[in-house]
Design an enzyme around this catalytic site. Structure first.
Site, short mmCIF file in Angstrom:
data_model
loop_
_atom_site.label_atom_id
_atom_site.label_comp_id
_atom_site.label_asym_id
_atom_site.label_seq_id
_atom_site.Cartn_x
_atom_site.Cartn_y
_atom_site.Cartn_z
N LYS B 83 -0.05 -0.86 0.31
CA LYS B 83 0.07 0.06 0.05
C LYS B 83 0.66 1.05 0.08
CE LYS B 83 -3.55 1.79 3.12
NZ LYS B 83 -4.34 1.54 4.05
N SER B 158 -9.58 1.41 3.42
CA SER B 158 -9.09 2.37 2.39
C SER B 158 -7.93 1.81 1.13
CB SER B 158 -8.16 3.82 3.00
OG SER B 158 -6.84 2.80 4.42
N SER B 182 -9.44 -1.19 7.16
CA SER B 182 -9.01 -0.69 5.83
C SER B 182 -8.20 -1.69 5.40
CB SER B 182 -7.87 -0.19 5.97
OG SER B 182 -8.74 1.34 5.96
#
Lengths: 488, 502
Positions: B83, B158, B182
């Site tokens: 990420k 997210s 997330s």
């Protein structure tokens, strides 16, 4: 009734640890800008603080030496505000649970001993340094970011500039004694904020103002006097004092308003989630306490008892650990402790402060602490003995001492080489006296007619006749005898 | 040689077998995934940066090591991605924000170091909600990421890019971060496994902080078994992270249960009421039935304070974020406004222009919650709720091995459906935030597929356990996967138009 000033101090002290408080960068002063930095102290994204246990040790030690209640548990909080010298835009500090609380130290004042309360001592990180430069604008040196500080907050217990300075000197003495800081004001490792208000004795305290970042004893003293005058003038003119931060300008000697309370930042303190609670075990506390050496107050008492020094002399000589250590080493080989004390407080201090003011004029850094006294205790002891024994007189002593500051040398050998020993040979001295008397018959005449003050002037001339090397006591005796002997 | 689409369907475990048996090289595997990215990512937009050249070099070096019998770990040569809020030295790390568009990291995050030390091949950086704030990946400054199961739907957030990339077979495993769900919610939306380890299991050093007391890094993989392999690589005490916890076990080797006999699974009644969609509720009830059939005992537990969880989470995470994101001020790195007259304007305009709407909303919220005069009502109250939750969960976990709940109240929703209503978006985090508030480990495991408006969409279930029991949770999940076969061979990449096909 006059206005009394009420003073509380917040003292920021950089701890002399190897590395910074939340990373392993070196904490030393004076390196090339931005060379002692890493992701943590530069506040880069993703970097996390890890607490340096040496800081805990030093802070706890300071707490014990200042008679505080040192807590088993304390915690870090974030103080949030924006400023370019603060890379994370928050300072890690201790707001809710500081490591030390409720201490005190004692001062010798003209009215005797006075205790000053210490509200709290907390650990925090220093910010960086902004360098303003005409060519490049404002530059940032982050070497100081993350250097460990303790902030010592006093109670509003001081009532004069002298007391405030004495308090600061005592804080410095104690912290340097226990070795947690070098407390060099010129390097910024000891800085001070002054809170000041005025009131009539027996009435409540007035509204206080704060003067930040004072970095010499002199500016603390002057800022207090200036702000006191300002407040008295204002109050007597019927104005109200507002709570605000004020700046003291060294050039004008005046304080000016910076930031009012109602405009002051809301720091939004909250516990730093990156750092676990700080813990001190009983065993750790015991070990730290055991490291604390004899502190200035105890040493002062000992100097008065064991060496017969005056309270003033003892206070002066114990004001810094290096000085007290130096004094004790000198006394070991000297014949008279009082003479050593006089020599240190008189001529030695005079030369040190002369050099400091010369350096200030030249814009260079003066030597501080031990480095300001480049004479070995053994050599100073010898000089002290030479003075006590009258083998050199005080003015020659000064010359020799100046030479010893240039190069640490044996005063005996130096006096020998330069023929500086006092002349105490009666024949030589009597010749000098006879010469002066015969050259100044008018003065002799007036002495004998009952003007004894003339003797002083004649003594000066006789001393000059020996090129200043005469043993003054002997010379004075011989002169007196000659004057009192009726002319044949 | 296998077609790349076949390689991209393989699990990490299968890839390891292929490497160990010499059937495949890391170079072949890496090329296959790069080809998959090239074929699909224009549609999905999971990647913000693809390290094509260095990935191939790293793969070649891995093959060299393997030839010499000097592999660095079991996962040597396996591709992985991060990420874009974890730092890789010399690489841009954007946090999907204009603020950090050009920020090149001068250091490696601890997890990056660990991946490198294991010999894994870094494929690139993955899309996300800006600064990890969001539940749909729609808050990325560089464009939305799409759900591989239905391109007009969100992948969740997210860590939307992470789940989408793994689900679409563009990387076999990747690391996300989880502050309030997330990792787990996008894993649920994309039909993959997502792990939020216990707080302190994985070092946060080099993860751009959002809510420091809540953030954890964890893997997203196709299977629980793969997740365990990844946990073995990234877990461990780190001297750079004072909140990392040396007492948490770091061996995640699965126990291969024949059944779930002797396991007790608790279902909090508070999690199956209002707000939960019918398809998800049915899926979790069905999963509970499957778990029961595998021998587990299903009991009811109670977490009364769960009603405070969402509010507490949004107060605490925003409060911490408001302080964590203060360093992005335009002074030393990151975005700086072009025109300013003084310092104040430099700060104001840089932050106003550099941050997106949702990030600014949270900073405002957090700043308010910490302000003097309001801190007691908001921040301190939220801390109290957090303490209550910790207490209630630890009590509940005395009577069961795992707590079963939905991961999200719905399946993946359509792009734009919730962007106008932040409150509704926040409500979707109800089941996930408790693991972060309590610091407990939780796993999102695919359990069913449902039809919605013609789309086949995955549903995940959440298993939460006590601090030291992630390995047991993964073992239960693994048993469930092997015995109940919830995926039943359905993979999104088989339905992608113009995607990978043989």
């Amino acid at each position: 009734m006059s206005w009394e000033m009420v003073i509380g101090l917040e003292t920021h002290v950089e701890l002399s640890t190897e590395s910074k408080v939340f990373c392993s960068c070196r904490a030393e002063f004076g390196a090339e800008p931005n060379t002692h930095v890493c992701p943590v102290c530069m506040g880069l994204p993703g970097a996390l603080p890890v607490f340096n246990e040496q800081v805990l040790h030093h802070a706890a030690k300071a707490g014990f030496a200042l008679n505080c209640n040192v807590h088993h548990r304390s915690r870090f909080d974030r103080k949030n505000y924006f400023y370019p010298d603060l890379p994370k835009a928050y300072q890690i500090s201790q707001f809710y649970k500081p490591i030390c609380e409720n201490g005190w130290l004692s001062l010798q004042t003209s009215e005797g001993e006075k205790k000053i309360g210490i509200t709290r001592i907390h650990i925090e990180e220093d910010a960086g340094k902004l360098l303003h430069d005409d060519e490049n604008g404002t530059l940032l040196d982050m070497n100081r970011c993350g250097v460990p500080l303790i902030e010592i907050v006093s109670e509003p217990d001081m009532r004069s500039a002298e007391e405030a300075v004495a308090y600061l000197r005592k804080v410095r003495a104690i912290l340097t004694y226990i070795g947690v800081s070098d407390c060099r004001m010129n390097e910024g490792s000891l800085r001070c904020d002054v809170n000041l208000s005025i009131h009539r004795p027996d009435e409540p305290f007035g509204v206080r103002t704060e003067m930040k970042n004072l970095n010499s004893f002199q500016s603390v003293e002057r800022a207090i006097k200036a702000e006191y005058e300002r407040q008295v003038t204002a109050v007597e003119a019927g104005e109200e004092i507002v709570q605000e931060t004020r700046r003291y300008d060294q050039k004008t000697g005046k304080t000016s308003g910076m930031r009012r309370k109602e405009n002051s930042a809301d720091y939004r303190y909250f516990p730093d989630p990156d750092l676990p609670e700080v813990r001190l075990t009983d065993a750790q506390m015991k070990a730290i306490k055991a490291e604390i050496p004899v502190l200035p107050d105890a040493r002062r008492e000992a100097y008065m008892q064991d060496y017969g020094l005056s309270a003033y002399a003892a206070e002066q000589l114990t004001s810094e650990r290096w000085l007290a250590d130096y004094f004790e080493r000198t006394v070991k080989t000297a014949k008279s402790a009082v003479s050593v004390a006089n020599l240190l407080q008189g001529e030695v201090f005079a030369i040190i402060s002369l050099k400091a003011s010369e350096a200030e004029k030249a814009g260079t850094a003066a030597q501080e602490g031990e480095a300001s006294l480049p004479v070995s205790p053994e050599n100073l002891a010898k000089l002290s003995d030479m003075l006590v024994e009258g083998r050199v007189n005080s003015s020659t002593g000064k010359k020799i001492l100046a030479a010893m500051f240039e190069k640490d040398r044996d005063p005996e050998a130096y006096a020998e080489q330069n023929a500086l020993f006092a002349v105490s040979d009666d024949a030589v001295l009597k010749n000098a006296v006879a010469a002066v008397l015969s050259q100044n018959p008018a003065m002799v005449e007036s002495y004998r007619r009952g003007k004894p003050t003339v003797e002083h002037a004649l003594m000066g001339k006789a001393m000059a006749e020996t090129k200043g090397k005469a043993d003054p006591e002997r010379l004075s005796l011989l002169l007196h005898q000659a004057l009192e002997t009726p002319e044949e | 040689m296998k077609a790349y689409a076949d390689i991209c369907k393989m699990t990490v475990t299968e890839l390891i077998e292929a490497l160990e048996s010499g059937v495949m090289t890391s170079a072949e595997i890496t090329q296959a995934y790069l080809a998959s990215i090239a074929a699909q990512d224009a549609d999905i937009h999971a990647f913000l940066d693809v390290y094509t050249n260095t990935a191939l070099q790293e793969a070649a070096r891995s093959d060299e090591r393997r030839k010499n019998g000097k592999t660095l770990s079991k996962l040597d040569g396996i591709p992985v991605a991060l990420k874009d809020n974890m730092l890789v030295k010399g690489r841009v790390c954007t946090c999907a924000s204009k603020m950090l568009k050009d920020f090149v990291s001068p250091y490696d995050a601890t997890v990056t170091e660990k991946l490198k030390a294991a010999g894994m091949v870094l494929l690139g950086k993955l899309n996300m909600d800006e600064y990890a704030m969001g539940s749909s990946n729609e808050n990325s400054a560089f464009g939305v990421c799409r759900n591989p199961w239905a391109l007009d739907r969100v992948p969740g957030g997210s860590s939307g890019g992470v789940a989408a990339a793994v689900a679409a077979g563009m990387v076999p495993s990747a690391l996300g971060s989880d502050t309030g769900g997330s990792i787990r919610q996008p894993a649920s939306f994309c039909g993959v496994v997502g792990v939020k380890p216990a707080y302190g299991t994985v070092s946060r050093y080099g993860l751009v902080a959002f809510g420091s007391s809540l953030d954890q890094i964890g893997p997203i993989t196709k299977t629980a078994e793969d997740a365990a392999l990844m946990m073995d690589v990234i877990a461990g005490y780190d001297t750079h992270d004072a909140t990392s916890d040396a007492t948490i076990p770091t061996d995640f080797t699965l126990e291969r249960y024949g059944s779930l006999q002797g396991k007790t699974i608790g279902m909090p009644s508070e999690c199956f009421g209002e707000g939960l969609s019918r398809p998800v509720n049915d899926s979790i009830q069905a999963a509970a039935e499957q778990l029961k059939n595998l021998g587990a005992e299903i009991i009811e537990v109670s977490i009364p304070s769960i009603r405070y969880a969402l509010s507490a989470y949004y107060v605490l995470s925003s409060a911490e974020a408001s302080s964590n994101l203060a360093r992005f001020d335009g002074i030393r790195y990151g975005y700086r406004t072009e025109h300013y007259d003084d310092l104040d304007e430099l700060y104001r305009k840089s932050r106003e222009e550099g941050f997106g709407l949702e990030v600014k909303r949270r900073i405002m919220l957090g700043t308010f919650a910490l302000s003097s005069g309001y801190q007691d009502q908001y921040y301190l109250k939220a801390q109290q709720a957090r303490d209550l939750l910790r207490h209630e969960y630890s009590e509940a976990l005395e009577s069961c091995d795992a707590v079963l709940t939905p991961v999200a109240p719905t399946v993946a929703f359509r792009l734009g459906d919730k962007t106008g209503d932040p409150m509704e978006m926040y409500m979707g985090d109800l089941y996930t935030v408790t693991a972060n508030l309590t610091g407990l480990p939780a796993v999102s495991v695919p359990c069913r597929h449902v039809k919605e408006d013609g789309d086949t969409l995955p549903v995940g279930m959440s298993l939460l356990g006590s601090k030291n029991n992630l390995q047991a949770l993964l073992s239960i999940a693994d048993t469930y996967e092997r015995k109940a076969k919830p995926n039943a061979g359905i993979r999104p990449y088989e339905r992608l138009k113009g995607g990978a096909s043989e």
